[in-house]
Design an enzyme around this catalytic site. Structure first.
Site, mmCIF file in Angstrom:
data_model
loop_
_atom_site.group_PDB
_atom_site.id
_atom_site.type_symbol
_atom_site.label_atom_id
_atom_site.label_comp_id
_atom_site.label_asym_id
_atom_site.label_seq_id
_atom_site.Cartn_x
_atom_site.Cartn_y
_atom_site.Cartn_z
ATOM 1 N N PRO A 74 20.422 2.353 33.974
ATOM 2 C CA PRO A 74 21.121 2.765 32.745
ATOM 3 C C PRO A 74 22.635 2.617 32.926
ATOM 4 O O PRO A 74 23.142 2.886 34.012
ATOM 5 C CB PRO A 74 20.763 4.256 32.608
ATOM 6 N N HIS A 263 7.157 1.527 34.324
ATOM 7 C CA HIS A 263 7.988 2.577 34.925
ATOM 8 C C HIS A 263 7.427 3.956 34.605
ATOM 9 O O HIS A 263 7.371 4.840 35.464
ATOM 10 C CB HIS A 263 9.418 2.514 34.341
#
Length: 309
Positions: A74, A263
Site C-alpha cells: 500500500p 491474499h
C-alpha cells in the site's frame, strides 16, 4: 521487528532460511525503530506491528523507515486515506506522521506511528455499500520531476472516470512534494471513492521510468472503477488487511467484498491456524448482488484481551 516489540527470541530469520522459530514474550510499549534500509515498505512494517502493539502494556511510538510509496505494497496515502478510517471502526485510534517520503529504489522515507493499547477490539459490520458520494485524490511528483507530470496523471484519471461516472465532480489535486519532505525522485497517484455509508475504495499507481503519465493516471482510475463494480464495501486491497483484526475482535464481524483474493484466503488460513478464529466465506444472497461476484466474509473473533490493562 515483532521480535523486538516483545523481547522475543527469533531463530532462522536470515536470507535463504526455510524455517524460523519465534518465541514471543511480553509486548512492550514505548519507542521502537525499524528500518528496511531499502525502499521496503513502511506500510508493511505498520501492518505487522499494529495488531501487536494494540495489546502492549503501554502506548507505542513506531519509527518506521523505508519506502512510503513503493510497488507491491500500500502507498502511505492509501494507509492514511482508506485503511485508517476503516480499521479504527474496530475501536482504536492511531496517529501517523509522515516525516519524509521515500521512493523506489532509494527509500529513505520515515513515518512515525503513535497508538495506545486497547482492552479488546470491537467487531465490525461492513455490509451496507451505499452509493458513491464523492471522488477525490492526489497526484504527486517529488524530486526533479516537473509538476506537469502530476497534472497529466490527474487529467487522464479524471477523463477515464468520467466515461463511467458522469454526475460526480472528481477532485484530484496535482502537487509537488516539498523538497524537505521527500527523498529522491518519484511520482504517483491515488484516487479514493467515498460512499454515502462511509465505505472507501481506492485505485493507485506509481510512475515508472519510460511510462507516460497518462498511462499511470488511467491505471489508477481503472483500478478504482473495477473496485466499484463488484458491489462490496471494501476494495480488493483492504480485504486482506482487515482479517487479523476480525480474528482478534470480540464478537462476529462481517464484511462484504468482491472476489476473494489469494491474499485474503492466505490471511484467513493463518488467522484460523494461529488465533483459532472461525471464518466463513459465502456468496452474497442479496438481490442487488445476484449478478455480481460479491461475497460475505464472516468471522467469529476470539475476543483477545489485553492482559496489561
Amino acid at each position: 521487528m515483532v521480535r523486538d516489540l516483545c523481547d522475543g527470541n527469533l531463530d532462522g530469520a536470515e536470507i535463504g532460511s526455510t524455517e524460523i522459530t519465534f518465541t514471543p514474550e511480553k509486548i512492550r510499549g514505548g519507542i521502537h525503530t525499524a528500518d528496511t534500509k531499502t525502499a521496503g515498505s513502511v506500510c508493511l512494517l505498520m501492518q505487522v506491528s499494529m495488531p501487536c502493539v494494540l495489546f502492549a502494556a503501554s502506548p507505542s511510538e513506531l519509527r518506521l523507515k523505508g519506502g512510503t510509496n513503493a510497488e507491491m505494497a500500500p502507498q502511505i496515502d492509501y494507509t492514511m486515506m482508506v485503511f485508517k478510517p476503516i480499521v479504527e471502526k474496530f475501536g482504536f485510534k492511531f496517529n501517523c506522521d509522515v516525516k519524509m517520503r521515500g521512493y523506489y529504489p532509494k527509500g529513505g522515507g520515515e513515518v512515525v506511528v503513535r497508538m495506545s493499547p486497547v482492552k479488546q477490539l470491537d467487531p465490525i459490520n461492513l455490509t451496507d455499500r451505499g452509493s458513491v458520494a464523492k471522488i477525490y485524490g492526489r497526484a504527486f511528483v517529488a524530486g526533479v520531476l516537473p509538476l506537469k507530470v502530476a497534472k497529466d496523471m490527474a487529467a487522464a484519471a479524471v477523463r477515464c472516470i468520467r466515461k463511467e461516472i458522469r454526475d460526480l465532480y472528481v477532485n484530484i489535486q496535482p502537487l509537488q512534494e516539498p523538497r524537505d519532505q521527500a527523498f529522491g525522485n518519484g511520482s504517483g497517484i491515488i484516487i479514493v471513492a467515498e460512499t454515502s455509508t462511509g465505505c472507501l475504495f481506492a485505485g493507485s499507481s506509481l510512475g515508472k521510468r519510460g511510462v507516460n503519465a497518462d498511462k499511470v493516471g488511467i491505471e489508477a482510475a481503472e483500478m478504482l472503477l473495477a473496485n466499484l463494480r463488484h458491489g462490496g464495501t471494501v476494495d480488493e486491497y483492504l480485504q486482506d488487511q482487515l482479517i487479523i483484526f476480525m480474528a482478534l475482535a470480540n464478537g462476529i464481524s462481517r464484511i462484504k467484498t468482491g472476489p476473494v483474493t489469494l491474499h485474503t484466503q492466505t490471511a484467513i488460513h493463518f488467522a484460523e491456524q494461529l488465533a483459532k478464529a472461525k471464518f466463513t466465506v459465502k456468496k452474497s444472497e442479496e438481490e442487488e448482488d445476484a449478478s455480481k461476484d460479491t461475497y460475505i466474509i464472516e468471522c467469529e473473533g476470539i475476543g483477545m484481551t489485553n492482559p496489561h490493562l
